[in-house]
Scaffold this active site. Structure first.
Site, short mmCIF file in Angstrom:
data_model
loop_
_atom_site.label_atom_id
_atom_site.label_comp_id
_atom_site.label_asym_id
_atom_site.label_seq_id
_atom_site.Cartn_x
_atom_site.Cartn_y
_atom_site.Cartn_z
N CYS A 149 0.83 -1.21 0.00
CA CYS A 149 0.00 0.00 0.00
C CYS A 149 0.86 1.26 0.00
O CYS A 149 0.42 2.30 -0.47
CB CYS A 149 -0.98 0.00 1.17
SG CYS A 149 -0.46 0.88 2.64
N CYS A 152 3.03 3.23 4.96
CA CYS A 152 3.93 3.21 6.12
C CYS A 152 5.28 2.62 5.70
O CYS A 152 5.59 1.48 6.02
CB CYS A 152 3.34 2.39 7.25
SG CYS A 152 1.71 2.94 7.76
N CYS A 203 -5.84 -2.28 8.62
CA CYS A 203 -4.88 -1.19 8.78
C CYS A 203 -4.72 -0.92 10.27
O CYS A 203 -5.71 -0.77 10.99
CB CYS A 203 -5.35 0.07 8.05
SG CYS A 203 -4.26 1.49 8.28
N GLN A 227 -5.63 17.98 13.36
CA GLN A 227 -4.45 17.13 13.34
C GLN A 227 -4.86 15.67 13.49
O GLN A 227 -5.64 15.32 14.37
CB GLN A 227 -3.49 17.52 14.45
CG GLN A 227 -2.76 18.83 14.21
CD GLN A 227 -1.69 18.73 13.14
OE1 GLN A 227 -1.34 17.64 12.69
NE2 GLN A 227 -1.18 19.87 12.72
N TYR A 250 -4.02 30.30 8.93
CA TYR A 250 -4.38 28.93 8.55
C TYR A 250 -4.92 28.21 9.80
O TYR A 250 -4.48 27.12 10.16
CB TYR A 250 -3.19 28.17 7.96
CG TYR A 250 -2.44 28.95 6.89
CD1 TYR A 250 -2.84 28.91 5.56
CD2 TYR A 250 -1.34 29.74 7.21
CE1 TYR A 250 -2.16 29.64 4.58
CE2 TYR A 250 -0.66 30.47 6.24
CZ TYR A 250 -1.07 30.41 4.93
OH TYR A 250 -0.40 31.13 3.97
N GLU A 256 -8.72 31.42 7.87
CA GLU A 256 -8.73 30.08 7.27
C GLU A 256 -9.49 30.11 5.96
O GLU A 256 -10.45 30.86 5.80
CB GLU A 256 -9.37 29.08 8.25
CG GLU A 256 -9.78 27.74 7.67
CD GLU A 256 -8.62 26.93 7.14
OE1 GLU A 256 -8.78 26.28 6.10
OE2 GLU A 256 -7.55 26.95 7.78
N ASP A 314 0.47 28.22 10.48
CA ASP A 314 0.50 26.77 10.29
C ASP A 314 -0.03 26.45 8.89
O ASP A 314 -1.13 25.93 8.72
CB ASP A 314 -0.36 26.09 11.36
CG ASP A 314 -0.27 24.57 11.32
OD1 ASP A 314 0.52 24.04 10.52
OD2 ASP A 314 -1.02 23.91 12.08
N CYS A 366 4.28 21.31 8.31
CA CYS A 366 4.26 19.88 8.02
C CYS A 366 5.21 19.56 6.88
O CYS A 366 5.27 18.42 6.41
CB CYS A 366 2.85 19.42 7.68
SG CYS A 366 2.13 20.26 6.25
#
Length: 481
Positions: free
Chosen positions: A82, A85, A185, A311, A340, A361, A410, A437
């Site tokens: 997949c 991960c 999963c 988050q 944001y 936002e 952010d 991020c």
């Protein structure tokens, strides 16, 4: 006549040297870097070269000759297929080291600015079942691995309408039209596995059509699941009505799911006739329960709807947001801009230590949730505005609402628009807290602000164990000049 290309070579007994970007590893061959997935430093492998460029190559492992001493057995049966991960075969301590190094490399190589000593990365509280949101695609023809195809008896596969070919799962990396069926999963509460597998079983038993993204035909299109630390569970089902009776078939599926899983407190659906799976601009219908769930953080409650950003690692979100609150060093007298803002999580999290917080936002529904979150928590010193950041945050906006003492930003992975950076510099707050991020775009933005601000603290935070993704929080303070 088409010209035949020479097949790329297989390199035997190569030593994997180091971790690279995007969850890949690397080794060197003939003065070129070769990038490979699903291995760890110290592995000795045979690699089939799949792509050659001027300065690098890419390959895939065809045989592991000798396992590395640092390798760990992946916990998931779908590992290597997949693609979600990619670091399950790497011990968590090694993952953290790699993420710390990734932040350092990107801020130094891209930013090219003076930096303080970095704080050690904050590891995730949980490394399994840590996600509060997952999305799954539906397809009328599932994807098979090479090994699965070779193990198959002769059969009539891939025919249109053959429900045995239908699947609910994740998109294969780099393929928008290929779905691999996921049985289990481990990133989210196991209830989501039970719900997804039951939807697949029921839909096939009832002869429901699954979506064909190329033909844009088929009833069952996608699933989005959320759960929260208050014990609530949300399911959004995307349909694509094609034929007479499709709406009735969809209602039947929803009734079955509602009866089978009373744990679902928010069951929502949408008929998505668009060419893509996004639903932010579509009207959603609540089949059962509410159209939101609540998350809690300290003594605060946050309303999260299907279109809201929150988050995805709930427990780690508290530790992440504690960093900008600490960096902001609020005394109760400051005007804070939260850019944001999403559902106003950071804005409401810091509001009780500020004079006023103004959040901006892009998503209107998220701003409505942000306002509701302030109301629910009896917070009266917040203001929220919806719109494109570069259009809302202007010099005129600052003149109207006041010059901020602190800006917390952010942004999404793309970072901040240059116009937004310009307005921030003109606003000249004493401190800027930048939550990112994507340290690469963060580094670019830090360079744009370097003439007026110096970086005084860097705190990496891991929100996504077993993946190469990492969050980073930076404190910038105005230079004396």
């Amino acid at each position: 006549m088409t010209r035949k290309h020479k097949p790329f070579p297989i390199l035997e007994n190569v030593l994997i040297e180091a971790i690279a970007a995007e969850g890949k590893c690397l080794f060197h061959y003939e003065d070129k870097v070769v990038f490979v997935s699903f291995c760890v430093p110290g592995d000795i492998v045979d690699v089939q070269i799949t792509k050659k460029k001027h300065s690098f190559m890419e390959g895939r492992i065809v045989r592991i000759v000798q396992y590395s001493k640092v390798r760990e057995t992946p916990m998931c049966v779908h590992f290597g297929i997949c693609g979600g991960c990619k670091w399950q075969n790497l011990p968590y301590e090694e993952q953290l080291k790699a993420k710390q190094q990734q932040v350092f490399d990107q801020l130094t190589r891209i930013g090219k600015i003076a930096l303080p000593e970095f704080n050690p990365i904050m590891g995730s509280v949980k490394t399994k079942e840590y996600r509060n949101k997952l999305e799954f695609g539906c397809a009328n023809k599932r994807w098979y691995t090479k090994e699965e195809i070779e193990a198959m008896p002769p059969r009539e596969a891939g025919k249109e309408g053959n429900l045995n070919e239908s699947a609910i799962g994740f998109h294969i990396t780099g393929a928008f039209d290929k779905i691999y069926p996921i049985e289990k999963c481990l990133l989210m509460d196991d209830l989501h596995n039970q719900i997804r597998n039951e939807i697949s079983r029921y839909a096939k038993a009832q002869g429901m059509s699954f979506y064909d993204i190329r033909a844009q035909h088929g009833l069952l299109r996608g699933l989005m699941m959320r759960n929260s630390n208050t014990g609530e569970f949300m399911l959004l089902v995307q349909f694509h009505y094609d034929e007479e009776g499709d709406e009735q078939r969809a209602q039947s599926l929803l009734r079955h799911v509602a009866d089978r899983f009373p744990q679902i407190t928010s069951l929502i659906y949408v008929d998505n006739q668009k060419g893509n799976d996004t639903f932010g601009d579509l009207e959603l219908t609540t089949f059962k329960g509410t159209d939101f769930i609540y998350e809690t953080m300290e003594d605060l409650k946050f309303k999260v709807g299907p279109k809201s950003f929150y988050q995805t690692n709930t427990e780690q979100a508290y530790h992440l947001y504690s960093v900008p609150r600490k960096f902001a060093a609020l005394t109760g007298e400051e005007l804070v801009y939260d850019l944001y803002t999403g559902t106003g999580t950071i804005a409401n999290f810091v509001a009780r230590r500020a004079r006023r917080v103004i959040g901006i936002e892009y998503v209107p529904e998220a701003i409505e949730d942000a306002k509701e979150n302030s109301k629910v928590n009896n917070i009266a010193n917040t203001l929220f505005y919806a719109g494109d950041m570069k259009n809302i945050l202007t010099d005129g906006f600052i003149a109207e609402h006041g010059r901020p003492d602190v800006i917390i930003t952010d942004p999404p992975r793309a970072g901040m628009h240059p116009d937004v950076v310009r307005v921030i510099l003109n606003a000249a707050p004493g401190r800027i807290v930048y939550v990112s991020c994507n340290p690469a775009t963060q580094a670019r933005d830090l360079q744009l602000m370097d003439t007026a601000y110096k970086v005084t603290a860097v705190q990496p935070v891991d929100m996504f164990p077993h993946t190469p993704h990492v969050e980073n929080v930076v404190l910038l303070e105005k230079r004396d000049n």
